[in-house]
Write a protein that holds these residues in place. Sequence first.
Motif, PDB file in Angstrom:
ATOM      1  N   ASP A 261      -4.812   1.839 -10.389  1.00  0.00           N
ATOM      2  CA  ASP A 261      -5.557   0.848  -9.612  1.00  0.00           C
ATOM      3  C   ASP A 261      -4.672   0.399  -8.446  1.00  0.00           C
ATOM      4  O   ASP A 261      -3.572  -0.109  -8.665  1.00  0.00           O
ATOM      5  N   THR A 262      -5.143   0.561  -7.195  1.00  0.00           N
ATOM      6  CA  THR A 262      -4.314   0.235  -6.033  1.00  0.00           C
ATOM      7  C   THR A 262      -4.208  -1.272  -5.793  1.00  0.00           C
ATOM      8  O   THR A 262      -3.313  -1.710  -5.090  1.00  0.00           O
ATOM      9  N   ARG A 263      -5.096  -2.063  -6.366  1.00  0.00           N
ATOM     10  CA  ARG A 263      -5.034  -3.515  -6.155  1.00  0.00           C
ATOM     11  C   ARG A 263      -4.024  -4.167  -7.079  1.00  0.00           C
ATOM     12  O   ARG A 263      -3.350  -5.122  -6.702  1.00  0.00           O
TER      13      ARG A 263
ATOM     14  N   TYR B 257       1.146   3.503  -3.090  1.00  0.00           N
ATOM     15  CA  TYR B 257       0.018   4.300  -3.576  1.00  0.00           C
ATOM     16  C   TYR B 257      -0.490   5.307  -2.549  1.00  0.00           C
ATOM     17  O   TYR B 257      -1.527   5.910  -2.744  1.00  0.00           O
TER      18      TYR B 257
ATOM     19  N   LEU C   7      -7.048   0.569   0.944  1.00  0.00           N
ATOM     20  CA  LEU C   7      -6.959   1.815   0.186  1.00  0.00           C
ATOM     21  C   LEU C   7      -8.195   1.969  -0.684  1.00  0.00           C
ATOM     22  O   LEU C   7      -8.895   0.993  -0.958  1.00  0.00           O
TER      23      LEU C   7
ATOM     24  N   SER D 265      -8.839   3.255  -6.479  1.00  0.00           N
ATOM     25  CA  SER D 265      -7.874   3.920  -7.364  1.00  0.00           C
ATOM     26  C   SER D 265      -7.412   5.230  -6.730  1.00  0.00           C
ATOM     27  O   SER D 265      -8.129   5.817  -5.926  1.00  0.00           O
ATOM     28  N   VAL D 266      -6.216   5.651  -7.110  1.00  0.00           N
ATOM     29  CA  VAL D 266      -5.655   6.919  -6.631  1.00  0.00           C
ATOM     30  C   VAL D 266      -5.086   7.694  -7.813  1.00  0.00           C
ATOM     31  O   VAL D 266      -4.766   7.107  -8.850  1.00  0.00           O
TER      32      VAL D 266
ATOM     33  N   ALA E 222       0.835  -1.209   0.000  1.00  0.00           N
ATOM     34  CA  ALA E 222       0.000   0.000   0.000  1.00  0.00           C
ATOM     35  C   ALA E 222       0.868   1.257   0.000  1.00  0.00           C
ATOM     36  O   ALA E 222       0.440   2.306  -0.482  1.00  0.00           O
TER      37      ALA E 222
ATOM     38  N   GLY F 276      -1.913  -2.140  -9.513  1.00  0.00           N
ATOM     39  CA  GLY F 276      -0.861  -1.240  -9.968  1.00  0.00           C
ATOM     40  C   GLY F 276      -0.986  -0.880 -11.432  1.00  0.00           C
ATOM     41  O   GLY F 276      -0.053  -0.353 -12.030  1.00  0.00           O
TER      42      GLY F 276
END
Length: 187
Positions: free
Chosen positions: A175-177, A104, A125, A128-129, A101, A179
Motif C-alpha cells: 500500500d503506497t499510502r 514505492y 501514486l 498499491s504497487v 513516494a 507502507g
Amino acid sequence: MATSNDIKNGTVIKIDGQLWSVTEFQHVKPGKGGAFVRTKMKNVVTGKTVDKTYNAGAKIETANVDRRDFQYLYQDGADFVFMDLSDYDQLTVSPVVVGDAKNYMLENQNVQIALHEGEPLYLELPASVVLEITYTEPGLQGDRSTGGTKPATVETGAEIHVPLFLNAGVKVKVDTRTGDYLGRVND
C-alpha cells in the motif's frame, strides 16, 4: 474570481499566497443568521490540515491545478526525472516534492503530478504497487513475539513488515499510502 458557493472537494484555493486543497465541505443554513460553508483544507505543499468557515457568497481565489500523467524515468543526483505522457517533455522534480513516494517508485512507473503554473506541487501514486523483496532474515518457526511479521527490504530500498514465511526474491503488493504489506503476488 469564485465565491464560497463554488467550493467542492478537490477545489484548490489560494490563501495568503499558499495553496490549499478542499478535502471536506458542508453548506450550512442555520434557522437564524446567514448561511455559511464549513471546510476542511489541506496545504498542498506541507500537508497541514485546517478548518475554515466562509460566509455564503464570500469571494475566494481559486487556483488552477493541472493533474497530468507522467512516467518516472530515473534519479538524477538528488532530483527525480519524469516524462509527460502527453507531449514527452521531461520534468525534473525535487526530492522535497517527491517525499515518501520515492520508497514505492520504480523506473517506468506511471504517476500523476499536480502542477500549478508549471511548478510541481505533489505526486499521486497508484493505491498499491508490486515490489520484490531483496533482503529479509529467515523467519523462525513458532516465533510469534513480533506478531508473526518481520522486517524486509524491497527493491526501492524501503523497509516494510511482511509475514514470517516470505523470503527474498518474492514479489509483494504494498500500500503506497501506509507502507503496509497487502499480499504476495504470483507471477
